[in-house]
Motif scaffolding. Sequence first.
Motif, PDB file in Angstrom:
ATOM      1  N   ALA A   1       0.881  -1.164   0.000  1.00 15.77           N
ATOM      2  CA  ALA A   1       0.000   0.000   0.000  1.00 15.77           C
ATOM      3  C   ALA A   1       0.918   1.214   0.000  1.00 15.77           C
ATOM      4  O   ALA A   1       1.945   1.208   0.675  1.00 15.77           O
ATOM      5  N   ALA A   2       0.575   2.227  -0.772  1.00 11.54           N
ATOM      6  CA  ALA A   2       1.463   3.387  -0.870  1.00 11.54           C
ATOM      7  C   ALA A   2       0.642   4.660  -1.004  1.00 11.54           C
ATOM      8  O   ALA A   2      -0.515   4.638  -1.422  1.00 11.54           O
ATOM      9  N   GLY A   3       1.264   5.757  -0.646  1.00 15.16           N
ATOM     10  CA  GLY A   3       0.631   7.058  -0.820  1.00 15.16           C
ATOM     11  C   GLY A   3       1.005   7.620  -2.182  1.00 15.16           C
ATOM     12  O   GLY A   3       2.168   7.546  -2.595  1.00 15.16           O
TER      13      GLY A   3
ATOM     14  N   TYR B   1       3.560   8.838   8.924  1.00 15.12           N
ATOM     15  CA  TYR B   1       3.374   9.229   7.535  1.00 15.12           C
ATOM     16  C   TYR B   1       4.264  10.450   7.314  1.00 15.12           C
ATOM     17  O   TYR B   1       4.731  11.088   8.260  1.00 15.12           O
ATOM     18  N   GLU B   2       4.510  10.790   6.083  1.00 19.11           N
ATOM     19  CA  GLU B   2       5.413  11.880   5.756  1.00 19.11           C
ATOM     20  C   GLU B   2       4.767  13.225   6.070  1.00 19.11           C
ATOM     21  O   GLU B   2       3.545  13.340   6.169  1.00 19.11           O
TER      22      GLU B   2
ATOM     23  N   VAL C   1       4.945   6.868  -2.186  1.00 19.41           N
ATOM     24  CA  VAL C   1       5.785   6.674  -0.992  1.00 19.41           C
ATOM     25  C   VAL C   1       5.187   5.583  -0.114  1.00 19.41           C
ATOM     26  O   VAL C   1       3.975   5.402  -0.076  1.00 19.41           O
ATOM     27  N   GLY C   2       6.085   4.882   0.576  1.00 15.52           N
ATOM     28  CA  GLY C   2       5.623   3.825   1.470  1.00 15.52           C
ATOM     29  C   GLY C   2       6.698   3.442   2.460  1.00 15.52           C
ATOM     30  O   GLY C   2       7.783   4.038   2.480  1.00 15.52           O
ATOM     31  N   MET C   3       6.370   2.436   3.279  1.00 16.64           N
ATOM     32  CA  MET C   3       7.246   2.059   4.395  1.00 16.64           C
ATOM     33  C   MET C   3       7.764   0.631   4.278  1.00 16.64           C
ATOM     34  O   MET C   3       8.104   0.005   5.286  1.00 16.64           O
TER      35      MET C   3
ATOM     36  N   THR D   1      -3.316   3.921  -1.950  1.00 15.28           N
ATOM     37  CA  THR D   1      -4.468   3.899  -1.039  1.00 15.28           C
ATOM     38  C   THR D   1      -4.951   5.291  -0.665  1.00 15.28           C
ATOM     39  O   THR D   1      -6.054   5.451  -0.153  1.00 15.28           O
ATOM     40  N   ASN D   2      -4.102   6.267  -0.885  1.00 19.02           N
ATOM     41  CA  ASN D   2      -4.422   7.649  -0.474  1.00 19.02           C
ATOM     42  C   ASN D   2      -3.493   8.581  -1.234  1.00 19.02           C
ATOM     43  O   ASN D   2      -2.479   8.128  -1.783  1.00 19.02           O
TER      44      ASN D   2
ATOM     45  N   ALA E   1      -0.717  11.422  -0.848  1.00 17.85           N
ATOM     46  CA  ALA E   1       0.261  11.638   0.214  1.00 17.85           C
ATOM     47  C   ALA E   1      -0.014  12.943   0.972  1.00 17.85           C
ATOM     48  O   ALA E   1      -0.832  13.762   0.549  1.00 17.85           O
TER      49      ALA E   1
ATOM     50  N   LEU F   1      -4.238  11.902   6.972  1.00 15.86           N
ATOM     51  CA  LEU F   1      -3.997  10.496   6.608  1.00 15.86           C
ATOM     52  C   LEU F   1      -4.289   9.589   7.796  1.00 15.86           C
ATOM     53  O   LEU F   1      -4.031   9.971   8.935  1.00 15.86           O
TER      54      LEU F   1
ATOM     55  N   VAL G   1      -6.247   3.521   4.469  1.00 16.91           N
ATOM     56  CA  VAL G   1      -5.373   2.623   3.719  1.00 16.91           C
ATOM     57  C   VAL G   1      -6.043   1.253   3.573  1.00 16.91           C
ATOM     58  O   VAL G   1      -6.115   0.682   2.487  1.00 16.91           O
TER      59      VAL G   1
HETATM   60  N1  HPA Z   1       2.841   7.167   3.175  1.00 17.41           N
HETATM   61  C1  HPA Z   1       3.588   6.117   3.544  1.00 17.41           C
HETATM   62  N2  HPA Z   1       3.148   4.871   3.526  1.00 17.41           N
HETATM   63  C2  HPA Z   1       1.890   4.667   3.115  1.00 17.41           C
HETATM   64  C3  HPA Z   1       1.051   5.708   2.709  1.00 17.41           C
HETATM   65  C4  HPA Z   1       1.564   7.038   2.744  1.00 17.41           C
HETATM   66  O1  HPA Z   1       0.892   8.019   2.403  1.00 17.41           O
HETATM   67  N3  HPA Z   1      -0.127   5.147   2.357  1.00 17.41           N
HETATM   68  C5  HPA Z   1       0.003   3.815   2.537  1.00 17.41           C
HETATM   69  N4  HPA Z   1       1.219   3.518   2.998  1.00 17.41           N
END
Ligand code: HPA
Length: 271
Positions: free
Chosen positions: A114-116, A193-194, A210-212, A235-236, A238, A245, A250
């Motif tokens: 999952a990433a922003g 989150y950032e 971006v993600g973790m 998923t969203n 950023a 967030l 997510v």
């Molecule tokens: N930032 C970092 N990791 C994430 C995000 C995000 O916006 N959404 C899902 N994982």
Amino acid sequence: MTKLGEMLKETTAFLKEKGVGEVDFGLILGSGLGELADEVEDAIAIPFSEVPHFAVSTVVGHAGKLVYGTLSGKKVLAMQGRFHYYEGHSMQKVTYPVRVMAAMGAHSLVVTNAAGGVNENFTPGNLMLITDHINFTGDNPLIGENDEAMGPRFPDMSHAYTPAYFEIAKKVAKEQNVPLQEGVYMGYSGPTYETPAEIRMSRVMGADAVGMSTVSEVIVAAHSGLKVLGISCITNLAAGMQSSLNHAEVVETTERVKAQFKELIKATLAE
Ligand code: HPA
């Protein structure tokens, strides 16, 4: 034999004992995307907690087990859930399962997350083919003594994400009418989150999402000579691109697109 070699010997012996046989593809299923493992046929499921030298995962939405079996006619060893650096595990611990996949004979890794979305053209629910990454975690799983039996001291990351797999994924997405974005994944350590300023920086630096997770796993995959297919679920938007967030969003977004996601991965594996 090195310490890592000894550990892998123990882990692979354990897995073989449990009935895990030859592996074509390793799969890492991220936040909310683990359901794909439920479609594995003739499945053998092993909780991470039982696997020698595995860490224990703690995040909501991560079931935490290895699932071995057949998916789209391919032998897969799937991680339902993964380990994250922000949980306090070393990068070596986070990426150990990728070592195990390689030791079990996998030639490829399919990595999902999952990433922003950082790219202004993305909308939540988009899937993104990862074409490259930026390791912004401040760490690297290969720091330390290099085990030459595993891979080179200075691995080439020029083609860490396998170009031949881009074409297959794009073709499948087109056939399935799934809009597949593509871009660069920037890996942060998390767990915050950032900030909006970090996201503006990420965009300037060339990130699309971006993600973790993911970057450390792909570094070890490259070190191990595995081909890689990476897919992000955006998923969203950023930080700074939407009002705030949260993890619930997510999970909600992955719920919404998981069917598309599963079909894309299955058909890509088949090809
Ligand atoms: N930032 C970092 N990791 C994430 C995000 C995000 O916006 N959404 C899902 N994982």
